[in-house]
Every structure is written in C-alpha cells, then in structure tokens.
Write a protein that holds these residues in place. Structure first.
Motif, mmCIF file in Angstrom:
data_model
loop_
_atom_site.group_PDB
_atom_site.id
_atom_site.type_symbol
_atom_site.label_atom_id
_atom_site.label_comp_id
_atom_site.label_asym_id
_atom_site.label_seq_id
_atom_site.Cartn_x
_atom_site.Cartn_y
_atom_site.Cartn_z
ATOM 1 N N GLY A 105 0.802 -1.116 0.115
ATOM 2 C CA GLY A 105 0.089 0.021 0.163
ATOM 3 C C GLY A 105 0.678 1.311 0.110
ATOM 4 O O GLY A 105 1.999 1.134 0.246
ATOM 5 N N GLN A 106 0.321 2.332 -0.325
ATOM 6 C CA GLN A 106 0.850 3.673 -0.547
ATOM 7 C C GLN A 106 0.040 4.732 -0.148
ATOM 8 O O GLN A 106 -1.260 4.684 -0.425
ATOM 9 C CB GLN A 106 1.727 4.107 -1.720
ATOM 10 C CG GLN A 106 2.660 5.216 -1.730
ATOM 11 C CD GLN A 106 3.466 5.206 -0.749
ATOM 12 O OE1 GLN A 106 3.251 5.796 0.454
ATOM 13 N NE2 GLN A 106 4.997 5.092 -0.957
ATOM 14 N N VAL A 107 0.381 6.007 0.479
ATOM 15 C CA VAL A 107 -0.426 6.984 0.660
ATOM 16 C C VAL A 107 -1.245 7.547 -0.494
ATOM 17 O O VAL A 107 -0.683 7.030 -1.481
ATOM 18 C CB VAL A 107 0.132 7.969 1.527
ATOM 19 C CG1 VAL A 107 0.758 7.542 2.824
ATOM 20 C CG2 VAL A 107 1.287 8.605 0.630
ATOM 21 N N PRO A 108 -2.023 8.145 -0.458
ATOM 22 C CA PRO A 108 -2.752 8.695 -1.683
ATOM 23 C C PRO A 108 -1.951 9.532 -2.357
ATOM 24 O O PRO A 108 -1.042 10.285 -1.812
ATOM 25 C CB PRO A 108 -4.173 9.587 -1.054
ATOM 26 C CG PRO A 108 -4.310 9.084 0.008
ATOM 27 C CD PRO A 108 -3.029 8.280 0.858
ATOM 28 N N THR A 109 -1.708 9.763 -3.940
ATOM 29 C CA THR A 109 -1.028 10.443 -4.657
ATOM 30 C C THR A 109 -0.805 11.987 -4.263
ATOM 31 O O THR A 109 0.146 12.604 -4.089
ATOM 32 C CB THR A 109 -1.140 10.293 -6.130
ATOM 33 O OG1 THR A 109 -2.372 10.663 -6.550
ATOM 34 C CG2 THR A 109 -0.810 8.843 -6.513
ATOM 35 N N PRO A 110 -1.866 12.585 -3.677
ATOM 36 C CA PRO A 110 -1.722 14.125 -3.342
ATOM 37 C C PRO A 110 -0.963 14.230 -2.180
ATOM 38 O O PRO A 110 -0.513 15.437 -2.158
ATOM 39 C CB PRO A 110 -3.130 14.496 -3.298
ATOM 40 C CG PRO A 110 -4.154 13.528 -3.899
ATOM 41 C CD PRO A 110 -3.317 12.089 -3.796
ATOM 42 N N ASP A 164 3.958 -0.678 -5.842
ATOM 43 C CA ASP A 164 3.961 0.311 -4.798
ATOM 44 C C ASP A 164 2.218 0.898 -5.138
ATOM 45 O O ASP A 164 2.384 1.512 -6.211
ATOM 46 C CB ASP A 164 4.578 1.428 -4.792
ATOM 47 C CG ASP A 164 4.674 2.173 -3.556
ATOM 48 O OD1 ASP A 164 4.370 1.748 -2.359
ATOM 49 O OD2 ASP A 164 4.929 3.467 -3.545
ATOM 50 N N PHE A 165 1.095 0.643 -4.294
ATOM 51 C CA PHE A 165 -0.150 0.769 -4.842
ATOM 52 C C PHE A 165 -0.781 1.985 -3.908
ATOM 53 O O PHE A 165 -1.187 1.763 -2.824
ATOM 54 C CB PHE A 165 -1.067 -0.563 -4.492
ATOM 55 C CG PHE A 165 -2.327 -0.645 -5.369
ATOM 56 C CD1 PHE A 165 -2.479 0.136 -6.214
ATOM 57 C CD2 PHE A 165 -3.035 -1.756 -4.983
ATOM 58 C CE1 PHE A 165 -3.785 0.136 -7.019
ATOM 59 C CE2 PHE A 165 -4.245 -2.018 -5.740
ATOM 60 C CZ PHE A 165 -4.561 -0.988 -6.684
ATOM 61 N N ALA A 166 -0.835 3.269 -4.673
ATOM 62 C CA ALA A 166 -1.514 4.060 -3.970
ATOM 63 C C ALA A 166 -2.942 4.023 -3.603
ATOM 64 O O ALA A 166 -3.637 3.367 -4.312
ATOM 65 C CB ALA A 166 -1.423 5.431 -4.800
#
Length: 566
Positions: A105-110, A164-166
């Motif tokens: 998981g990764q944090v939201p792109t913004p 790496d999945f936002a």
C-alpha cells in the motif's frame, strides 16, 4: 448513466492476480492497503491468504513458495514499516533469482512527498534490489502493471518485482479488462545463442581429457534437469553442484561428485583447479564457490552457459559464453557433442572422496561417543524421508551441514538463502514451501540463532497448521561466527555464546508437538515420531557446542587448499 462494468482498482488487482493463476498470498493488513484486503475478503474461494506475523516473514514465505513450485510468490503488505519490513526478502530474492511480487500500500498520490503518516519512498528504496519497481497511481494502470510484473518476475533470470499501490488507485474506478504480457520493448529475457559458440564449445568438450561441469540453480530455474542429465551422461562428464543447485542433479548419480564451495566436498573443489575444460551451467561464479579468483581454474578453458549477459565475465573471465535459456542451450550442445568416456579422469576423484570420508564424514555422521553431531542428525532425517523431502535451511552451520549431509532424489528440493545469507529465512520460507508443494514433506533445519530471528512465524504455522518439520540444531552458539572466531580470531568468542529459552515450552505455547533429543540412542525414535505426526513438529537436537563445518576453504584461499581439520 452509471457504467456497470466499473470496478475499483483494488478489485482490479485481485482479479488480475486470479487471472495470473495466483492461489496463495502471504500478507499482513494495514491502513493504506485496507481497501485491497477488503476486496480480498470476497475472493477467498479462489485465493487463500496466509496471515504471517511479520512482513519479512511474508517475503520469505513467498520465496519458499516460489522456489519449490516454480511459480511466482506474492505478498501483500501495507505502507511505511510494512513495506520496509519486506526489504530483506526483496534483496534476498534478487540475489538468489527468486520470482516474487511484493505489493505494498501507499499513501494517496496528492500527499506523496509530504511525510504523510506511514509514507516511504518504496520505489526509490527497492529499485537497486529488484528487477522492476513501480508505483501504481491510477486504477487504470492496475491490469497493465500486474501483467508486466508477472512477466518480468518470471521471465529470463527470475527475480523480485515491487508494486507500490497508492490508496487513491485502490479506491478509484476502472473499466477493467484482464491482461497478460509476453513482450516488453528493449527487454530481452532470453538472448539468442551464438551457433558458432555452440560448435566451438562442442569441439572443446569432445577433445577434453579432464572436463568438469558446474551445476547451478539456473538448471532448476530453467526446468532443465533432464537436459542436464542427457548432456553429462552422453559425454561422461563429472559434475559439482552449487549450494542452490544441489537438487538439480540426483545426489546418488555416479557423475555427481558433490558440492562446490567453501564448505563443499573436497574432490570437485580440488578438481576445479585440475580440469582442462570447465563448463558452468546456470551459475554465477559466486565468491563462496571460486575462493581466490587469482588462482581459480587458471589452467582450464571455461564455457559459461547463462541467461543473464551481465554474469558473463563479471567475476571469472570465460573463453566461450553461451547465452540463453539453459534448457535450450543444453539440448543444442548435447546434439553436437560425441558420446565419450572419461574413466581415468573420473576415477581420480575417488582418492579425494576417500580422504574426505575418512577424515571428516565418518567422524561427523557416524560417531560412536560424545554429544550428537549436526551431520548425523541431518543424515538420519534425510534417510528417514527416503531422501525425498524438501530441505529448507536457515543460515549458518545448520545450512552448510544440511547442504553437505542431506541427500536429494527430486528436483526443486532445496530452499536456502544463498547470496544474501539471511538469518531468519528458514522458518517463514518453510511455511511458504508447504503451500508450494503441499504433497511433499518439508524439513526445516535451523540453529538457535536463526530460529529466534523470525520465531514469531510459529504463530503462522499454528494458525495454518502448516506441516513444517522443524529440526532445531541447538548448540547454544552463533555457530558459524564462533567457528571463524576459533579459527581466525584466536578463540575469542565475542558475543557468540547464547543463553537460550526452553524451546519445548515455546513450541507447546504454539500448540506444536515437540521432542528434545540429547542422546544418540533416542534420535531415530524421535525422528519417526516427528515424521508420523500430522501437521507441524519441532525436534530439538542438542548438538555438540563447538563443532565445526569441515572441509573449509579459508577466506581468501584457493579452492584446492581446503582444510580437513582445524
């Protein structure tokens, strides 16, 4: 009008995994990957999720699964510490050419670059230790990224891939279409073999008086075990095997002369510096195999068969490179070589084998007094499984002893951390192996040091009832380091003695049956109890505290200068 075909990026990921035949995932949920785990909950009829107790365990379990099954291992973790906990497993898979896909998981792109809670630049961290590392920022890219990941991980020289999945890509909607890839521009996983080089190699092998074949893990990765047998049998070529190549060639085959390397068998190591033609198949001339490069096989003409061009001339200068999948190159070379016999050359191995047997093996495997030896425990377990089990090892003396004294009759039967030497690898890798080859017996040998590095995975074994047969070789030392301290540091045991817990009580707490063996006369009965018990079992063998793994090529020494005593 709402498009009824739209699904979330998380749903697209799970469907893509199903499309690529994934049946098992090793993972640990967390905040940024929660949308994907929520979707997974509705797909448990097709994909089994194994909840590990630490993300490093997930990566190693995926490795163990991949190594015995020949398929891609998959693990699913959250961002930040969840992702960074997989780093050791990714690095381990890279150097040992193990196809795994780590999805994080990764944090939201913004919020990328803002030090958002549990944000870490996983792509930046893993690019040097993976075949491909990619951040999925849009739901539209999921199917493409997964297809590319599987193709890259498994094709050519296998290795790890990181996705790496936002979080916004997980919850975003997409008109999903399944996808598979078999081509990427500028990526050539199976280079063309030079026909002229094949002919030159065949002429060399036909005229060789003292040929020697080095068998590496590439034979297993390329599913070329039968091609190897036909090749060496046609020309009567003796072989030595690397650590990870041990099960590519049956231990009892008359042309198998043993293990190469620092703690390998005397004959194939010495003969490396006496052969006239050296044929390396799917191996990378690791420093543990070559010893001192300045003196390694200088008398030989070297043929190197490998699928990865970067390995050619990297460590050892070779005369004839044969690029390509060894399943194909071995078959092509076999068609060109002549039937031959090298009786006198092969017979010359016997004296070295006799010397090693007399000075090392008999004492290690068949002692008549004193404490238990590691070697006798390992050989007894191997024979009790009819030499058909999968060997999983941790790292250290337990690893080298297991490689020396376990025997192999089936392919894809050794799972060990070779290039990185990762303590803590054995327990989670063994869990993965039970899912990758559920029909086979999995014997996991480990020392008291390595077991404690990922001991929490006993919880995974308990929950999954994974039938891992744990053989703990307990010498109350960090044994490999202690041996070096004894041999090269004046016997100064700096922080290698270990005060250990009661492992039987720990096994009991996890609901795992166990036996502790201290006397030689109790060993066989304990092994039979272990093997006839359904599910997991721990056998703790209390072995000699200051035993040494021999023979040994001293650090910086030549392969023909192995020590038989210390």
């Amino acid at each position: 009008m709402v498009n009824s075909k739209l699904i979330s990026g998380a749903e697209a990921l799970i469907r893509s995994l199903e499309h690529h035949g994934v049946k098992n995932i090793f993972g640990y949920p967390g905040g940024t990957i929660m949308p994907t785990f929520d979707v997974l909950y509705d797909h448990l009829d097709k994909i089994n999720h194994v909840l590990v107790r630490h993300e490093q365990g997930a990566a190693h379990a995926a490795e163990g699964f991949a190594r015995v099954s020949g398929e891609v291992g998959v693990c699913l973790v959250t961002s930040g510490p969840g992702a960074t906990n997989t780093i050791t497993g990714i690095a381990d898979a890279m150097i040992d050419s193990t196809p795994i896909i780590v999805i994080s998981g990764q944090v939201p792109t913004p919020f990328l670059g803002t030090d958002f809670f549990q944000e870490v630049d996983l792509v930046g961290i893993t690019q040097p230790i993976s075949k491909w590392s990619y951040q999925i920022q849009r739901a539209e890219d999921v199917a493409w990224a997964v297809a590319r990941a599987f193709y890259i991980a498994k094709s050519g020289r296998p290795g790890p891939v990181v996705l790496d999945f936002a979080k916004n890509a997980q919850v975003g909607m997409v008109d999903y279409e399944p996808m598979k890839l078999d081509f990427i521009r500028s990526y050539d996983p199976d280079p063309t073999t030079d026909e002229g080089a094949l002919e030159t190699a065949a002429k060399l092998i036909n005229s060789a008086k003292k040929p020697l074949v080095l068998v590496g893990q590439g034979v297993e990765l390329g599913n070329a075990q039968e091609e190897l047998c036909r090749f060496v049998e046609k020309a009567d070529l003796p072989c030595g095997c690397t650590l990870l190549g041990l099960s590519a060639f049956p231990t009892d085959h008359p042309l198998n002369k043993g293990m190469l390397g620092m703690h390998g068998n005397l004959a194939p190591n010495v003969m490396t510096n006496e052969c006239d033609v050296l044929i390396a198949v799917g191996m990378r001339f690791d420093d543990r195999v070559t010893g001192k490069l300045d003196t390694y096989a200088k008398q030989a003409t070297i043929i190197h068969m490998d699928i990865d061009p970067s390995e050619i001339n990297k460590n050892v200068k070779v005369d004839i490179p044969l690029l390509g999948d060894c399943k194909r190159t071995l078959a092509s070379l076999t068609a060109l070589i002549q039937e031959n016999k090298h009786t006198e050359w092969i017979d010359s191995f016997a004296e070295y084998a006799r010397k090693e047997d007399e000075q090392v093996i008999q004492k290690e495997v068949y002692p008549t007094e004193g404490p238990l030896n590691m070697g006798e425990v390992i050989r007894a377990v191997s024979e009790a499984t009819n030499n058909e089990a999968i060997l999983v090892t941790d790292v250290g003396q337990n690893q080298m002893m297991s490689a020396r004294y376990f025997k192999f009759t089936k392919n894809r039967s050794i799972v060990s951390s070779g290039g990185l030497g990762t303590m803590g690898f054995g327990l989670p890798a063994a869990v993965g192996a039970t899912f990758g080859a559920p029909e086979r017996t999995v014997c996991a040998f480990m020392g008291d040091g390595g077991l404690q590095m990922n001991i929490q995975e006993l919880g995974t074994i308990m929950e999954q009832k994974a039938p891992v047969k744990i053989i703990l070789l307990n010498n109350n030392f960090l044994g490999n380091v202690r041996q070096w301290q004894a041999m090269f540091f004046g016997g100064r045991y700096s922080f290698t003695p270990m005060e250990n817990p009661d492992y039987m009580k720990i096994a009991e707490a996890y609901g795992i049956p166990s036996i502790r063996v201290e006397k030689r006369e109790d060993l066989q009965a304990a092994i039979q109890d272990m093997l006839k018990t359904d599910g997991p079992f721990m056998l703790e063998a209390c072995v000699i505290e200051e035993g040494n793994v021999l023979p040994m090529t001293p650090p910086g020494g030549s392969v023909n200068q192995m020590l038989l005593e210390c």
